[in-house]
Every structure is written in structure tokens, then in C-alpha cells.
Design a protein around this motif. Structure first.
Motif, PDB file in Angstrom:
ATOM      1  N   SER A   7       0.790  -1.069   0.001  1.00 30.25           N
ATOM      2  CA  SER A   7      -0.183  -0.244  -0.016  1.00 30.25           C
ATOM      3  C   SER A   7       0.879   1.216   0.039  1.00 30.25           C
ATOM      4  N   LYS A   8       0.191   2.341  -0.395  1.00 29.00           N
ATOM      5  CA  LYS A   8       0.794   3.552  -0.239  1.00 29.00           C
ATOM      6  C   LYS A   8       1.272   3.884   1.245  1.00 29.00           C
ATOM      7  N   GLY A   9       2.396   4.122   1.548  1.00 30.02           N
ATOM      8  CA  GLY A   9       2.841   4.501   3.173  1.00 30.02           C
ATOM      9  C   GLY A   9       3.171   5.852   3.431  1.00 30.02           C
ATOM     10  N   PRO A  10       3.825   5.748   4.518  1.00 29.82           N
ATOM     11  CA  PRO A  10       4.281   7.128   5.170  1.00 29.82           C
ATOM     12  C   PRO A  10       4.890   8.085   4.228  1.00 29.82           C
ATOM     13  N   ALA A  11       5.680   7.459   3.523  1.00 32.33           N
ATOM     14  CA  ALA A  11       6.787   8.216   2.499  1.00 32.33           C
ATOM     15  C   ALA A  11       5.868   8.996   1.439  1.00 32.33           C
ATOM     16  N   TYR A 113       8.316  16.672  25.205  1.00 31.59           N
ATOM     17  CA  TYR A 113       7.757  15.762  24.085  1.00 31.59           C
ATOM     18  C   TYR A 113       8.151  14.394  24.192  1.00 31.59           C
ATOM     19  N   SER A 114       7.399  13.432  23.636  1.00 29.02           N
ATOM     20  CA  SER A 114       7.811  12.200  23.638  1.00 29.02           C
ATOM     21  C   SER A 114       7.953  11.812  22.199  1.00 29.02           C
ATOM     22  N   ILE A 115       8.799  10.790  22.097  1.00 22.74           N
ATOM     23  CA  ILE A 115       9.013  10.148  20.816  1.00 22.74           C
ATOM     24  C   ILE A 115       8.349   8.666  20.914  1.00 22.74           C
ATOM     25  N   ILE A 116       7.338   8.747  20.005  1.00 16.26           N
ATOM     26  CA  ILE A 116       6.309   7.430  19.968  1.00 16.26           C
ATOM     27  C   ILE A 116       6.395   6.898  18.403  1.00 16.26           C
ATOM     28  N   PRO A 117       6.719   5.558  18.267  1.00 17.72           N
ATOM     29  CA  PRO A 117       6.637   4.870  17.188  1.00 17.72           C
ATOM     30  C   PRO A 117       5.214   4.704  16.704  1.00 17.72           C
ATOM     31  N   LEU A 118       4.819   5.317  15.296  1.00 16.58           N
ATOM     32  CA  LEU A 118       3.608   5.359  14.801  1.00 16.58           C
ATOM     33  C   LEU A 118       3.270   3.931  13.961  1.00 16.58           C
ATOM     34  N   MET A 119       4.180   3.730  13.198  1.00 18.03           N
ATOM     35  CA  MET A 119       3.985   2.371  12.475  1.00 18.03           C
ATOM     36  C   MET A 119       5.513   1.770  12.073  1.00 18.03           C
ATOM     37  N   LEU A 120       5.426   0.427  11.719  1.00 19.04           N
ATOM     38  CA  LEU A 120       6.423  -0.221  11.342  1.00 19.04           C
ATOM     39  C   LEU A 120       6.145  -0.959  10.105  1.00 19.04           C
ATOM     40  N   TYR A 121       7.209  -0.873   9.321  1.00 15.52           N
ATOM     41  CA  TYR A 121       6.784  -1.357   7.576  1.00 15.52           C
ATOM     42  C   TYR A 121       8.306  -1.592   6.981  1.00 15.52           C
ATOM     43  N   PHE A 122       8.304  -2.266   6.013  1.00 13.72           N
ATOM     44  CA  PHE A 122       9.482  -2.649   5.124  1.00 13.72           C
ATOM     45  C   PHE A 122       9.215  -1.486   3.777  1.00 13.72           C
ATOM     46  N   LYS A 123      10.393  -0.751   3.590  1.00 15.30           N
ATOM     47  CA  LYS A 123      10.360  -0.021   2.473  1.00 15.30           C
ATOM     48  C   LYS A 123      11.526  -0.429   1.756  1.00 15.30           C
TER      49      LYS A 123
END
Length: 162
Positions: A7-11, A113-123
Motif C-alpha cells: 500500500s502507499k505508506g508514510p513516505a 515531548y515524547s517520541i512514539i513509534p506510529l508504524m513499522l513497515y518494510f520499504k
């Protein structure tokens, strides 16, 4: 949680394969900035991710020295790894440009602020994580979000009826 298709992702326009998404993060935090980071992984971790065995629900990133580490991200064991298996929730080094690490580290230390992972994916065959620079939501912020969502639903219903 794991999606096998592309799918089209974050980038933007590039094809990515989603492994895990942290839906709870958008409920608990307001995301101000996003950045893509690589992960330093072992072989068994990569194979587990290809199987879709990951959970980001309690994960966060912390600066240690001049580096960022992803903590509490659960990547399940790989069954065929036997002796060379990994610890499921070990700290994993995040691969980012030095300027980004420094800028985000100062915001975390000075502005709360906090640094939180939003998604994990292969690119392009590489495991990536989308990190969000987040600020915790208050009770009033959550109520406001619910109110906005309800009004949008009502407007959509009215438009559909006509």
C-alpha cells in the motif's frame, strides 16, 4: 494488525508493506512532527517482522548519549532461529541523521515531548519505523476530538441522505 499487501505508506508515493501500526498513539498523543528512521536489527528479528510478528502498543524512543533507541517494541521470536534467537523487547538503535537526532533530543529534554513509534513497515526491503514527536493529550483534548468526530459523522449522514 499485520497487513500482507502493499500500500502507499508514510513516505508518500513509494510502495511499502505495513507490519504493525500503533493506533493507540493517535488517541493518547497529539503528533506534531513525523520522521522515518531505520532500525538496527538482528537476522531473526528481520525474519519475524517478515512474518508480521510485531507490536508497538507500549513502545517509545529515548535518547541515550548521542543516539536514539526504540524501547519496549515487541518483535516476537522466530521459531526457526533456535540458539540465535533474540529478546522480544530489547532496545533497538534507531538510524537517523545526526541533526535530526540532536533536534528531537533537545525537544524531548526541554519541552516535554515524547517520541512514539506510529508504524513499522518494510520499504525497499528495509525495516523502517515512522516516529512521531508527540505531546500527551489531556482529558479536554480527547473530549474535543470525540466531539469533532461526532460532528463530522453527522455532517456525512446529512450529505448522504440528500
Amino acid at each position: 494488525m499485520a497487513s500482507g499487501g502493499k500500500s502507499k505508506g508514510p513516505a508518500g508515493g513509494e510502495q511499502v508493506r505495513l507490519i504493525a501500526e500503533n493506533r493507540r498513539a493517535r488517541f493518547d498523543y497529539t503528533v506534531d512532527e513525523k520522521v522515518e528512521a531505520g532500525l538496527e536489527l538482528t537476522g531473526s528479528e528481520v525474519k519475524s517482522l517478515r512474518d508480521g510478528v510485531a507490536n508497538l502498543s507500549d513502545a517509545y524512543a529515548l535518547p541515550k548519549g548521542s543516539e536514539l533507541f526504540l524501547l519496549n517494541a515487541h518483535i516476537g521470536s522466530y521459531k526457526s532461529a533456535s540458539v540465535f534467537d533474540h529478546l522480544p523487547t530489547r532496545g533497538r538503535k534507531l538510524l537517523m541523521h545526526r541533526a535530526e537526532i540532536d533536534r528531537w533530543t533537545t525537544k524531548v529534554r526541554e519541552r516535554g515531548y515524547s517520541i512514539i513509534p506510529l508504524m513499522l513497515y518494510f520499504k525497499k526491503g528495509r525495516a523502517k519505523v515512522e516516529l512521531g514527536l508527540c505531546r500527551g493529550k489531556t482529558h479536554e483534548d480527547r473530549r474535543q476530538d470525540i466531539k469533532e468526530r461526532e460532528t463530522k459523522r453527522e455532517m456525512d449522514r446529512v450529505v448522504r441522505r440528500r
